[in-house]
Design a protein around this motif. Structure first.
Motif, PDB file in Angstrom:
ATOM      1  N   GLU A 165       1.696  -7.043  34.926  1.00  0.00           N
ATOM      2  CA  GLU A 165       1.213  -6.415  33.694  1.00  0.00           C
ATOM      3  C   GLU A 165       2.369  -5.721  32.991  1.00  0.00           C
ATOM      4  O   GLU A 165       3.174  -5.044  33.629  1.00  0.00           O
ATOM      5  N   PRO A 166       2.432  -5.852  31.680  1.00  0.00           N
ATOM      6  CA  PRO A 166       3.541  -5.204  30.975  1.00  0.00           C
ATOM      7  C   PRO A 166       3.560  -3.682  31.149  1.00  0.00           C
ATOM      8  O   PRO A 166       4.624  -3.082  31.070  1.00  0.00           O
ATOM      9  N   TYR A 167       2.408  -3.070  31.395  1.00  0.00           N
ATOM     10  CA  TYR A 167       2.453  -1.605  31.493  1.00  0.00           C
ATOM     11  C   TYR A 167       3.180  -1.121  32.741  1.00  0.00           C
ATOM     12  O   TYR A 167       3.633   0.030  32.786  1.00  0.00           O
ATOM     13  N   ILE A 168       3.299  -1.988  33.744  1.00  0.00           N
ATOM     14  CA  ILE A 168       4.111  -1.639  34.906  1.00  0.00           C
ATOM     15  C   ILE A 168       5.583  -1.573  34.480  1.00  0.00           C
ATOM     16  O   ILE A 168       6.297  -0.603  34.750  1.00  0.00           O
ATOM     17  N   ALA A 170       6.597  -1.170  31.505  1.00  0.00           N
ATOM     18  CA  ALA A 170       6.738  -0.064  30.558  1.00  0.00           C
ATOM     19  C   ALA A 170       6.964   1.247  31.297  1.00  0.00           C
ATOM     20  O   ALA A 170       7.829   2.043  30.926  1.00  0.00           O
ATOM     21  N   HIS A 185      -0.371   3.300  38.969  1.00  0.00           N
ATOM     22  CA  HIS A 185      -0.793   2.117  38.228  1.00  0.00           C
ATOM     23  C   HIS A 185      -1.252   0.973  39.123  1.00  0.00           C
ATOM     24  O   HIS A 185      -2.104   0.193  38.718  1.00  0.00           O
TER      25      HIS A 185
ATOM     26  N   PHE B  94       7.398  -3.109  23.585  1.00  0.00           N
ATOM     27  CA  PHE B  94       7.042  -4.407  24.145  1.00  0.00           C
ATOM     28  C   PHE B  94       6.292  -5.283  23.158  1.00  0.00           C
ATOM     29  O   PHE B  94       5.724  -4.813  22.177  1.00  0.00           O
ATOM     30  N   ASP B  96       3.574  -7.179  23.779  1.00  0.00           N
ATOM     31  CA  ASP B  96       2.125  -7.165  23.913  1.00  0.00           C
ATOM     32  C   ASP B  96       1.636  -5.716  23.866  1.00  0.00           C
ATOM     33  O   ASP B  96       1.712  -5.000  24.854  1.00  0.00           O
ATOM     34  N   GLY B  99      -1.210  -5.023  26.518  1.00  0.00           N
ATOM     35  CA  GLY B  99      -0.790  -5.127  27.907  1.00  0.00           C
ATOM     36  C   GLY B  99       0.175  -4.032  28.328  1.00  0.00           C
ATOM     37  O   GLY B  99       0.245  -3.685  29.501  1.00  0.00           O
ATOM     38  N   SER B 100       0.901  -3.478  27.372  1.00  0.00           N
ATOM     39  CA  SER B 100       1.917  -2.498  27.765  1.00  0.00           C
ATOM     40  C   SER B 100       1.325  -1.100  27.894  1.00  0.00           C
ATOM     41  O   SER B 100       2.038  -0.153  28.204  1.00  0.00           O
ATOM     42  N   LEU B 101       0.015  -0.967  27.651  1.00  0.00           N
ATOM     43  CA  LEU B 101      -0.646   0.323  27.861  1.00  0.00           C
ATOM     44  C   LEU B 101      -1.655   0.164  28.992  1.00  0.00           C
ATOM     45  O   LEU B 101      -2.491  -0.737  28.957  1.00  0.00           O
ATOM     46  N   SER B 102      -1.588   1.042  29.976  1.00  0.00           N
ATOM     47  CA  SER B 102      -2.524   0.939  31.095  1.00  0.00           C
ATOM     48  C   SER B 102      -3.948   1.184  30.597  1.00  0.00           C
ATOM     49  O   SER B 102      -4.218   2.214  29.982  1.00  0.00           O
ATOM     50  N   PRO B 103      -4.870   0.231  30.872  1.00  0.00           N
ATOM     51  CA  PRO B 103      -6.237   0.393  30.369  1.00  0.00           C
ATOM     52  C   PRO B 103      -6.968   1.566  31.005  1.00  0.00           C
ATOM     53  O   PRO B 103      -7.972   2.019  30.470  1.00  0.00           O
TER      54      PRO B 103
END
Lengths: 275, 316
Positions: A165-168, A170, A185, B94, B96, B99-103
């Motif tokens: 996942e991109p948020y990782i 990030a 996360h 980023f 996306d 996707g780049s923010l944790s839901p």
């Protein structure tokens, strides 16, 4: 939608949860609830059918089956929850490490998991119990090891998908340590599937505890557990079927309750993610 | 370019090993400087290594070769701990935005993370700083308690930008920050990035494949093909007098607003070769309209054609 509203819309899951709460209360207050001492023998009272005095009848030694089943709840529930819990914690740690860092770590963890998975749980339980000797904590260790690869595999698979996942990325680019990223996360995303699996394996653990106690490897006589109540009862099947029937029903209800509860937890988590 | 660069990449390269042990050279011998307050755009087709290059600058992907200097520090040799501390100076936006923010985390939690990790603000101050950040990117402080799913794509990208500017970095690598957005929203986000640059003098490495957006935001442009920079120069140099045949072909594919200004379109034949089998010599020779025998054997190095404009071609 609050969690309670969701629960009310799933009556089966709610009922299962209520049964589980009752079982826990029974396990805690077993001595107070038992009408008789589960270990006191009385030859005059042997092999009685259920009556007002002995709700579930008595066994071949005249022990009150109702009191024995109540007390047996303790070892069954305790072992049924502790061994999968240990397996879940250790398995998650291994699976997350492997899935997160990949490479050599993953290969080592993966091979270890494969190796343990070669053995059916019952066989591994018997092997470890035989090596450590019979007894409650030995059984906890045996089942914990037997269940570990199941959790590790699911944790690893969930981690692999979250890792991308991109948020990782990030969080890492912001400057988080891997430990914080995993804790904050990865773990929340892995814990959902693990919780579902946990409730299902609790059911299996209770079943296996009964099986291993039945084989004489678990709780040792005269202390009652559902497994050894059945074991004792089998030797005296024609004297009185009530110990086997009572303990059998107790196992069935508990296993069913955990399975239904597990399904409900899974639905609940799916709903949470869909919203 | 007079000021000392914020960041310099020197001969950086990245080899990926495929499962069968084959080596794929995704980025090969890439060098450039980014000056303070400057926007360097990195353009090229998908798979040409632009994202890999951007991530290597931040060591989100470890470079296989070469060095990266942040001001005077060679960050390729920094320990993990020192690199983490360095990250406050160099951030990323980023592609996306969802996707780049944790839901699972509120916008406030996500935006607090940079402060928390670098110990910049006390917990009590974080709310104020998050509110200020949200205001800075055109959102309102009440948004801090909401989850990413409650926002539109453009708003999410604003949040992503807020996270990137939280620590007042000197450099932001923006990896296709607008390509996932509606065209109407793209302009807003590009304008936001430009406004922030005016306020803070932050430098951007702007990775994109949309040449119209690049023309709007970039100061300088680097064109990549199969992991190498084939042309780099000032925006006007590259757009008005492209010298590399690949750049010419790329630019000829852009629609012109004035129909009478129809330059002849250069059509490239064939597909981009696989990065696992980069052609010998000049990587572009298989599709180049002017390639000669020499191009198949000898690899062209970047050479300066005009002040500040460099190309890697034997023939231009």
């Amino acid at each position: 939608m609050t969690a309670t509203a969701v629960l009310l819309r799933r009556p089966v899951g709610t009922l299962a949860a209520i049964v589980l709460v009752l079982l826990v209360l029974v396990a805690i207050f077993a001595p107070a609830l038992s009408p008789y001492d589960p270990l006191t023998q009385s030859v005059m009272q042997a092999n009685l059918a259920p009556s007002a005095a002995h709700w579930f009848g008595t066994d071949q030694f005249g022990r009150d089956v109702f009191s024995r089943v109540l007390t047996g709840t303790r070892s069954s529930l305790l072992l049924g929850t502790i061994s999968p819990a240990i397996a879940a914690i250790a398995g998650c740690a291994l699976g997350i490490l492997g899935g997160y860092f990949g490479g050599v770590t993953d290969r080592v963890v993966g091979r270890a998991i494969d190796l343990l998975l070669c053995f059916p749980e019952l066989l591994l339980g018997i092997l470890v119990s035989a090596a450590l000797g019979p007894g409650f904590w030995e059984l906890v260790a045996a089942l914990g090891l037997a269940f570990l690869p199941r959790f590790a595999r699911i944790a690893r698979a969930s981690t692999l998908s979250v890792r991308r996942e991109p948020y990782i990325e990030a969080s890492l680019s912001v400057g988080c340590r891997h430990a914080l990223v995993i804790w904050r996360h990865v773990l929340p995303n892995v814990s959902g599937p693990i919780m579902v699996v946990l409730t299902l394996w609790v059911a299996t653990a209770i079943r296996l505890e009964a099986t291993l106690s039945f084989l004489g490897l678990g709780t040792q006589a005269p202390a009652p557990s559902w497994g050894n109540i059945i074991r004792d009862g089998l030797n005296n099947l024609f004297g009185s079927p009530w110990p086997i029937i009572s303990a059998g029903i107790a196992i069935s209800v508990t296993v069913l309750a955990f399975n239904l509860f597990g399904d409900a937890v899974r639905d609940l988590l799916d709903v949470e993610l869909d919203e | 370019m007079s000021a000392a660069p914020v960041l310099s990449a020197r001969h950086i390269g990245k080899d990926f090993k495929s499962e069968r042990g084959r080596v794929v050279r995704a980025v090969d011998d890439v060098s450039f400087d980014i000056a303070p307050g400057e926007t360097l755009a990195l353009v090229g087709e998908s798979g040409c290594g632009k994202s890999t290059t951007g991530r290597m600058l931040l060591r989100l992907i470890e470079p296989s070769t070469g060095q990266i200097f942040y001001q005077d520090t060679d960050i390729t040799t920094l320990s993990a701990g020192h690199m983490r501390a360095m990250r406050r100076h160099m951030q990323m936006v980023f592609q996306d935005p969802m996707g780049s923010l944790s839901p699972r985390r509120t916008i406030g939690q996500t935006l607090t993370e940079p402060f928390e990790v670098h110990g910049v603000a006390k917990a009590a101050d974080c709310r104020d700083r998050v509110a200020a950040l949200l205001h800075q990117v055109g959102l309102s402080p009440e948004h801090a308690d909401r989850y990413p799913r409650e926002f539109s794509g453009g708003q999410r990208q604003r949040i992503g930008i807020a996270r990137a500017i939280a620590l007042n970095p000197k450099l932001i690598v923006a990896d296709e920050p607008v390509s996932a957005l509606d065209v109407s929203v793209q302009a807003q986000i590009v304008n936001l990035l430009q406004d922030l640059q005016e306020q803070t003098r932050v430098s951007y490495l702007f990775i994109a494949h949309d040449l119209a957006v690049v023309r709007h935001i970039a100061d300088r442009v680097a064109v990549m093909y199969l992991g190498r920079i084939v042309e780099i120069g000032g925006k006007h140099q590259v757009y008005n007098t492209p010298r590399h045949p690949y750049t010419k072909a790329l630019l000829s594919a852009v629609l012109e607003p004035e129909p009478e200004h129809t330059a002849s379109r250069i059509i490239l034949r064939g597909d981009v070769p696989s990065p696992s089998a980069v052609p010998s010599g000049c990587a572009f020779h298989t599709r180049c309209p002017i390639a000669e025998a020499r191009c198949r054997v000898e690899r062209p190095e970047l050479r300066e054609m005009d002040k500040g404009q460099e190309i890697a071609c034997h023939l231009a």
